[in-house]
Write an enzyme that holds these catalytic residues in place. Structure first.
Site, PDB file in Angstrom:
ATOM      1  N   MET A 172       0.855  -1.176   0.000  1.00 17.00           N
ATOM      2  CA  MET A 172       0.000   0.000   0.000  1.00 17.00           C
ATOM      3  C   MET A 172       0.900   1.239   0.000  1.00 17.00           C
ATOM      4  O   MET A 172       1.551   1.538   0.983  1.00 17.00           O
ATOM      5  CB  MET A 172      -0.907  -0.030   1.236  1.00 17.00           C
ATOM      6  CG  MET A 172      -1.509   1.286   1.582  1.00 17.00           C
ATOM      7  SD  MET A 172      -2.640   1.313   2.980  1.00 17.00           S
ATOM      8  CE  MET A 172      -1.822   0.422   4.250  1.00 17.00           C
ATOM      9  N   PRO A 173       0.960   1.967  -1.122  1.00 14.55           N
ATOM     10  CA  PRO A 173       1.762   3.177  -1.165  1.00 14.55           C
ATOM     11  C   PRO A 173       1.135   4.305  -0.337  1.00 14.55           C
ATOM     12  O   PRO A 173      -0.080   4.490  -0.357  1.00 14.55           O
ATOM     13  CB  PRO A 173       1.791   3.567  -2.636  1.00 14.55           C
ATOM     14  CG  PRO A 173       1.016   2.555  -3.383  1.00 14.55           C
ATOM     15  CD  PRO A 173       0.392   1.630  -2.410  1.00 14.55           C
ATOM     16  N   LEU A 174       1.989   5.017   0.357  1.00 15.97           N
ATOM     17  CA  LEU A 174       1.592   6.224   1.076  1.00 15.97           C
ATOM     18  C   LEU A 174       2.399   7.364   0.486  1.00 15.97           C
ATOM     19  O   LEU A 174       3.630   7.366   0.553  1.00 15.97           O
ATOM     20  CB  LEU A 174       1.865   6.109   2.574  1.00 15.97           C
ATOM     21  CG  LEU A 174       1.730   7.404   3.378  1.00 15.97           C
ATOM     22  CD1 LEU A 174       0.312   7.951   3.306  1.00 15.97           C
ATOM     23  CD2 LEU A 174       2.154   7.183   4.818  1.00 15.97           C
TER      24      LEU A 174
ATOM     25  N   ARG B 176      -2.738   5.748  -0.644  1.00 17.38           N
ATOM     26  CA  ARG B 176      -3.026   6.762   0.373  1.00 17.38           C
ATOM     27  C   ARG B 176      -2.249   8.026   0.004  1.00 17.38           C
ATOM     28  O   ARG B 176      -1.070   7.953  -0.337  1.00 17.38           O
ATOM     29  CB  ARG B 176      -2.581   6.307   1.764  1.00 17.38           C
ATOM     30  CG  ARG B 176      -3.109   4.943   2.197  1.00 17.38           C
ATOM     31  CD  ARG B 176      -4.626   4.976   2.376  1.00 17.38           C
ATOM     32  NE  ARG B 176      -5.122   3.742   2.983  1.00 17.38           N
ATOM     33  CZ  ARG B 176      -5.601   2.713   2.297  1.00 17.38           C
ATOM     34  NH1 ARG B 176      -5.619   2.741   0.976  1.00 17.38           N
ATOM     35  NH2 ARG B 176      -6.063   1.645   2.920  1.00 17.38           N
TER      36      ARG B 176
END
Length: 69
Positions: A1-3, A40
């Site tokens: 999940m990239p932030l 995100r």
């Protein structure tokens, strides 16, 4: 999940920020091969008084530029 975290000077409209969210998410999906719901994006807004360029706050620079006309 990239932030993805972005720091910018305060003052953009909600519409500008929403467009930014959409575009950054689209790029992450395309380049990282993730689903949009996995991305995100966080915007950290900073007052112009707390943003320094060349030893002067952005607020001071803006005031000087406004005085010059």
């Amino acid at each position: 999940m990239p932030l993805i975290q972005v720091t910018m000077i305060q003052g953009r409209t909600p519409e500008q920020k929403n467009a930014f969210f959409e575009q950054v998410t689209a790029v992450a999906v395309e380049t990282l091969g993730v689903k949009p719901e996995q991305v995100r994006v966080v915007i950290n807004e900073v007052p112009a008084e707390h943003w320094c360029i060349g030893g002067l706050s952005k607020a001071v620079i803006d005031a000087r530029n406004a005085a010059k006309g």
